[in-house]
Design an enzyme around this catalytic site. Structure first.
Site, PDB file in Angstrom:
ATOM      1  N   ASP A 206       0.808  -1.221   0.000  1.00 33.36           N
ATOM      2  CA  ASP A 206       0.000   0.000   0.000  1.00 33.36           C
ATOM      3  C   ASP A 206       0.846   1.280   0.000  1.00 33.36           C
ATOM      4  OD1 ASP A 206      -2.745   1.176   0.515  1.00 33.36           O
ATOM      5  OD2 ASP A 206      -1.677   1.967   2.255  1.00 33.36           O
ATOM      6  N   GLU A 273       1.543  -0.416  -4.950  1.00 38.92           N
ATOM      7  CA  GLU A 273       0.580   0.631  -5.265  1.00 38.92           C
ATOM      8  C   GLU A 273       1.345   1.945  -5.254  1.00 38.92           C
ATOM      9  OE1 GLU A 273      -3.297   3.101  -3.843  1.00 38.92           O
ATOM     10  OE2 GLU A 273      -1.699   2.570  -2.486  1.00 38.92           O
TER      11      GLU A 273
HETATM   12  C1  BGC Z   1      -5.409   2.568  -0.146  1.00 39.33           C
HETATM   13  C2  BGC Z   1      -6.530   3.370   0.419  1.00 39.33           C
HETATM   14  C3  BGC Z   1      -6.095   3.837   1.789  1.00 39.33           C
HETATM   15  C4  BGC Z   1      -4.748   4.573   1.738  1.00 39.33           C
HETATM   16  C5  BGC Z   1      -4.149   4.716   3.091  1.00 39.33           C
HETATM   17  C6  BGC Z   1      -4.355   3.651  -0.319  1.00 39.33           C
HETATM   18  O1  BGC Z   1      -3.637   3.791  -1.293  1.00 39.33           O
HETATM   19  O2  BGC Z   1      -5.711   1.943  -1.364  1.00 39.33           O
HETATM   20  O3  BGC Z   1      -7.735   2.677   0.477  1.00 39.33           O
HETATM   21  O4  BGC Z   1      -7.055   4.711   2.293  1.00 39.33           O
HETATM   22  O5  BGC Z   1      -3.818   3.863   0.970  1.00 39.33           O
HETATM   23  O6  BGC Z   1      -3.696   3.489   3.546  1.00 39.33           O
END
Ligand code: BGC
Length: 503
Positions: A206, A273
């Site tokens: 993440d 991500e």
């Molecule tokens: C996740 C979100 C989240 C954020 C903080 C993001 O990129 O996909 O859903 O709110 O990270 O963790």
């Protein structure tokens, strides 16, 4: 290619993202859970996908629905137990599916023991060094240490009882880790190992672009006019893309490579991500040969319904990543973005300057879902056809639209509450799935509890949600579901050489 000559499974995999809270509820409390997912493995398998990615299911106060982790090596009781994870891993593997967990390295929950210990410890202590605790500015330290905006509104800084401030990029309930502290590095090594030992086949990682901060945490330069509150954090080059983070990812890759060596037959994937909108050159930094195996390219998702823009998104990404030997990873939907049929059904969707999916703010007017459905089919077919892997988000195979009609007091996304409603938030793409037309079981989302009761779904479903029911679509050749099944069947036909099975 692997040492045995076969293609690594993840390089062209289709992965199905499950938003655990909204997929299937096996105990009738209105909240999705792990056992619900296990009962639906045959459905997932029938989509012809190779793997599932589960959004965080770890203990959490759920201030950001699991992206605020209070314990990285357990399961939130709302979602089940560690034994349920084991069952789910086994069920996935028995169906030839791999399972990816979602690891959140930038921050934990303010309820995590590490953060509670830090609050209880004095300034300068080892417990505080895990996070970014700083003295404030002003005569009495009453001003935040710098001017950084938070991603979901307000400042990144929150003041604690003894007067120091801590940094939290997203919400005050998600304090950022300081990855220059070796204790953080060591703890995450243990976390990765813990889940790999339980049979997990990889991790979606993440918000990686926020890991690592400029030393000294300097003020960011003033924003250009017109940059709104929510977009502001994306302009903070001192809090994003900081090069020191790449040491962390190289270390993670070493950990995973070592695990694979110790466990012949296991092929683990780390997928980042990394939001690097329309900058494949920046994305490339994360998929260098000794870092992540993959990083989502969001550029196709961000493209308007405009052929040259779509063409450019694909060509630029492929050209940059392939030239460097990296795998391309496409996605058109996720739990943070308005659903595709809604985005592409907007009147402004054809405007090359627009992007219509900002789930943080855009509302729903004049949307033509029939047009959106047709365009979504075309773009999805393209995404299935281009080289690379493809990540799907639950419900897109049912053609679900974004839901706007959610009463304010039922909205749960912190974005909505932290911006006083200026940002609509992401609840509209997280509505519990419709499996059947049976309203009494929340359209098949909930299996009644032992006493026969069915709790209200955690987010309200529209009354006509049954029109999208998976059971009915399965029996209709023209449905979106049938379309997805045909696409993945066609894609499998052209696969060569063979991929390994999960072990
Ligand atoms: C996740 C979100 C989240 C954020 C903080 C993001 O990129 O996909 O859903 O709110 O990270 O963790």
């Amino acid at each position: 290619m692997s040492a045995t000559g076969h293609q690594k499974w993840w390089r062209d995999a289709v992965v199905y993202q499950i938003y655990v809270r909204s997929f299937a509820d096996a105990d009738g409390d209105g909240i999705g859970d792990l056992r619900g997912i296990t009962t639906r493995i045959p459905y997932i398998s029938s989509l012809g996908v190779d793997a599932v990615w589960l959004t965080p299911f770890f203990p959490s106060p759920q201030r950001d629905h699991g992206y605020d982790v209070a314990d990285y090596v357990d399961v939130d009781p709302q979602y089940g137990t560690l034994a349920d994870v084991d069952d789910l891993v086994a069920a996935c593997h028995a169906h030839g599916l791999r399972l990816l967990a979602d690891i959140v390295p930038n921050h934990c929950s303010s309820e995590h023991r590490w953060f509670r210990d830090a609050l209880a410890a004095p300034p300068g202590s080892a417990a505080r060094r895990r996070f970014f605790f700083r003295d404030g500015r002003g005569d009495d330290g009453e001003l935040p240490p710098n001017n950084w905006p938070a991603a979901f509104g307000g400042s990144v800084w929150t003041r604690v009882a003894d007067g120091q401030w801590y940094l939290a990029t997203f919400t005050p309930w998600q304090p950022d880790f300081d990855w220059s502290d070796p204790a953080v590095v060591a703890d995450f090594d243990d976390i990765l190992r813990f889940w790999l030992d339980r049979g997990v086949d990889g991790f979606r990682v993440d918000a990686v672009t926020h890991v690592g901060k400029a030393p000294g945490l300097p003020d960011m330069p003033p924003l250009e006019d017109g940059v709104g509150e929510i977009a502001a954090a994306g302009h903070n080059s001192y809090g994003m893309y900081w090069p020191s983070a790449h040491n962390v990812w190289r270390h993670w890759r070493d950990t995973v490579d070592a695990f694979e060596c110790e466990h012949p037959g296991r092929e683990v994937v780390l997928v980042a991500e990394a939001y690097t909108a329309r900058r494949p050159d920046l994305l490339m930094d994360y998929v260098r040969p000794d870092e992540f195996h993959e990083a989502f390219s969001f550029d196709l998702m961000l493209a308007p319904w405009h052929a040259p823009s779509i063409h450019r998104a694909i060509d630029d990404t492929i050209a940059t990543l392939h030239a460097n030997g990296a795998a391309v990873t496409w996605t058109l939907n996720n739990h943070d973005t308005q659903r595709i049929v809604t985005r592409l059904g907007r009147p402004e969707a054809e405007d090359p300057e627009s992007w219509t999916g900002n789930a943080l703010s855009t509302t729903g007017t004049d949307i033509d879902l029939a047009v959106g459905d047709r365009r979504a089919r075309a773009l999805t077919a393209l995404a299935f056809a281009v080289p690379g892997s493809l990540y799907l988000y639950q419900g897109e195979e049912l053609g679900l639209p974004e839901v706007f009609d959610i009463p304010d007091d039922r909205r749960e996304d912190p974005v909505f509450h932290l911006t006083d409603g200026e940002g609509l938030g992401r609840d509209g793409c997280r509505i519990p799935l419709p499996w059947s037309t049976e309203a009494a079981t929340s359209f098949g989302f909930s299996t009644p509890a032992r006493d026969g009761s069915v709790g209200e779904p955690w987010l309200p479903q529209p009354v006509a949600w049954g029109d999208y029911a998976a059971a009915d679509q399965a029996a209709d050749d023209e449905s979106m579901l049938a379309f997805y099944r045909r696409l993945s069947a066609a894609r499998r036909l052209r696969r060569w050489p063979a991929r390994s099975s999960p072990s």
